[in-house]
Write a protein that holds these residues in place. Structure first.
Motif, PDB file in Angstrom:
ATOM      1  N   LYS A  66     -30.722 -60.618  -1.939  1.00  0.00           N
ATOM      2  CA  LYS A  66     -32.035 -60.052  -1.643  1.00  0.00           C
ATOM      3  C   LYS A  66     -32.861 -59.784  -2.897  1.00  0.00           C
ATOM      4  O   LYS A  66     -34.034 -59.432  -2.795  1.00  0.00           O
ATOM      5  N   ARG A  67     -32.279 -59.921  -4.075  1.00  0.00           N
ATOM      6  CA  ARG A  67     -33.003 -59.629  -5.301  1.00  0.00           C
ATOM      7  C   ARG A  67     -33.998 -60.742  -5.613  1.00  0.00           C
ATOM      8  O   ARG A  67     -33.718 -61.926  -5.430  1.00  0.00           O
ATOM      9  N   THR A  68     -35.141 -60.342  -6.129  1.00  0.00           N
ATOM     10  CA  THR A  68     -36.126 -61.315  -6.600  1.00  0.00           C
ATOM     11  C   THR A  68     -35.712 -61.807  -7.989  1.00  0.00           C
ATOM     12  O   THR A  68     -34.812 -61.237  -8.636  1.00  0.00           O
ATOM     13  N   ASP A  69     -36.379 -62.851  -8.456  1.00  0.00           N
ATOM     14  CA  ASP A  69     -36.083 -63.370  -9.787  1.00  0.00           C
ATOM     15  C   ASP A  69     -36.345 -62.320 -10.855  1.00  0.00           C
ATOM     16  O   ASP A  69     -35.586 -62.204 -11.824  1.00  0.00           O
ATOM     17  N   GLU A  70     -37.402 -61.541 -10.689  1.00  0.00           N
ATOM     18  CA  GLU A  70     -37.707 -60.495 -11.654  1.00  0.00           C
ATOM     19  C   GLU A  70     -36.638 -59.405 -11.638  1.00  0.00           C
ATOM     20  O   GLU A  70     -36.258 -58.875 -12.695  1.00  0.00           O
ATOM     21  N   GLN A  71     -36.131 -59.060 -10.463  1.00  0.00           N
ATOM     22  CA  GLN A  71     -35.079 -58.061 -10.363  1.00  0.00           C
ATOM     23  C   GLN A  71     -33.780 -58.562 -10.993  1.00  0.00           C
ATOM     24  O   GLN A  71     -33.067 -57.794 -11.651  1.00  0.00           O
TER      25      GLN A  71
END
Length: 344
Positions: A143-148
């Motif tokens: 569920k993490r975004t690339d930025e996260q």
């Protein structure tokens, strides 16, 4: 001696010679195009990447930043001085060890660079580090975004890399949940490598370094995955390490260059440990004070040197400004369970 005429070279006889020449040519081409080890590229802006550039600057004249590699800027002008990058890798965190820059990369490699002449001094791969930085397979990872993901990798890199000055003999510690390693900064030589017991793991996010040691908390679980115990491993290069028994969630806070405060829950009193002396600091009023390896910081007040108890204290000029005196912080002794024996 018999005389024989020169044999005419046929296509069939030429093939072996051509094959040898092709092999030699291919070898020469491969050698000419051989990449710099570990994909290292150091270059000035607009210049072709080379192993080492020609210009030399003092490390005090440079400001160093990470991302995507190690970037150096002139402090006075802000101009870009040089870049150190590795093909296919991204620099995540930088820590100085004396005059040298220690860089941790997302592929699990640790490198040392001398900023003065931007020479890459050594490389050291840390097993399992890249997997932990990426957090692959961990709950919620999908569920993490690339930025996260990028931010998580940077946070973990900062928690994993520690430089210890220790006078003129600086060294580097790298901590992962399944391994902690100590490297001599002078040449990257591996000085210790320690794994936790089978049902335990190290916690890089709670790890704290001082000017003398690195303290790595560990927690252990039972067969049901519940935390049941813990401890703190202390590592040094100039002497044996140590182990302190704690609960699974003990926290460590650096008080100064050598002392740390260990808090182990609401029931167990806080402890002060001196990493320079590798011994606990006793509390004021403790019977062990005369025999303590580390006395309380600043010493304890001598009652005989204080004003007489029956002498009334002068009232404060402004009663509203009077505040209750701060209570001295308790710092009971911590019992070390013996030196830690690093596993090789």
């Amino acid at each position: 001696m018999s005389w024989k005429p020169l044999r005419v070279l046929t296509p069939r006889s030429i093939l072996p010679a051509l094959a040898v020449m092709l092999v030699l040519a291919a070898g020469a081409a491969a050698h000419a195009n051989k990449p710099v080890p570990f994909g290292d590229r150091v270059a000035e802006p607009g210049a072709e990447a080379t192993a080492v550039s020609s210009q030399s600057l003092s490390s005090a004249d440079l400001e160093l930043k990470v991302g995507p590699g190690l970037e150096a800027y002139h402090r006075q002008t802000g101009q870009h001085a040089w870049s150190y990058r590795r093909e296919g890798a991204t620099a995540l965190y930088l820590s100085m060890a004396g005059e040298n820059a220690i860089v941790l990369w997302d592929d699990g490699l640790v490198t040392s660079v001398r900023p003065g002449d931007h020479e890459v001094r050594w490389h050291r791969a840390v097993p399992g580090l890249a997997d932990w930085l990426r957090a692959d397979g961990e709950p919620g990872g999908e569920k993490r975004t690339d930025e996260q993901r990028k931010q998580l990798a940077q946070d973990r890199a900062a928690a994993a890399l520690h430089t210890v000055q220790q006078g003129g003999a600086a060294w580097v510690a790298v901590v992962t949940p399944n391994l902690t390693m100590g490297l001599r900064e002078a040449d990257g030589d591996l000085r210790y490598n320690s794994k936790p017991p089978g049902n335990c793991s190290y916690d890089p996010l709670r790890t704290v370094g001082t000017e003398y040691a690195v303290l790595v908390p560990r927690s252990c679980t039972n067969s049901a995955g519940q935390a049941v115990s813990g401890g703190i491993n202390g590592y040094r290069l100039d002497s044996s390490g140590w182990q302190l028994n704690t609960g699974p969630a003990a926290s460590i806070k650096a008080l100064d260059g050598s002392r740390v405060l260990i808090t182990d829950g609401p029931i167990v009193p806080a402890k002060v440990f001196d990493t320079k002396a590798a011994a606990p600091e006793v509390s004021c009023g403790s019977p062990a004070v005369p025999f303590a390896a580390v006395r309380p910081q600043g010493g304890c007040a001598d009652p005989a040197a204080s004003p007489a108890a029956d002498a009334p204290a002068p009232p404060p000029a402004d009663q509203s400004a009077a505040t209750p005196s701060a209570q001295p912080s308790a710092a009971p002794s911590a019992e070390a369970s013996g030196p830690a024996q690093p596993q090789q």
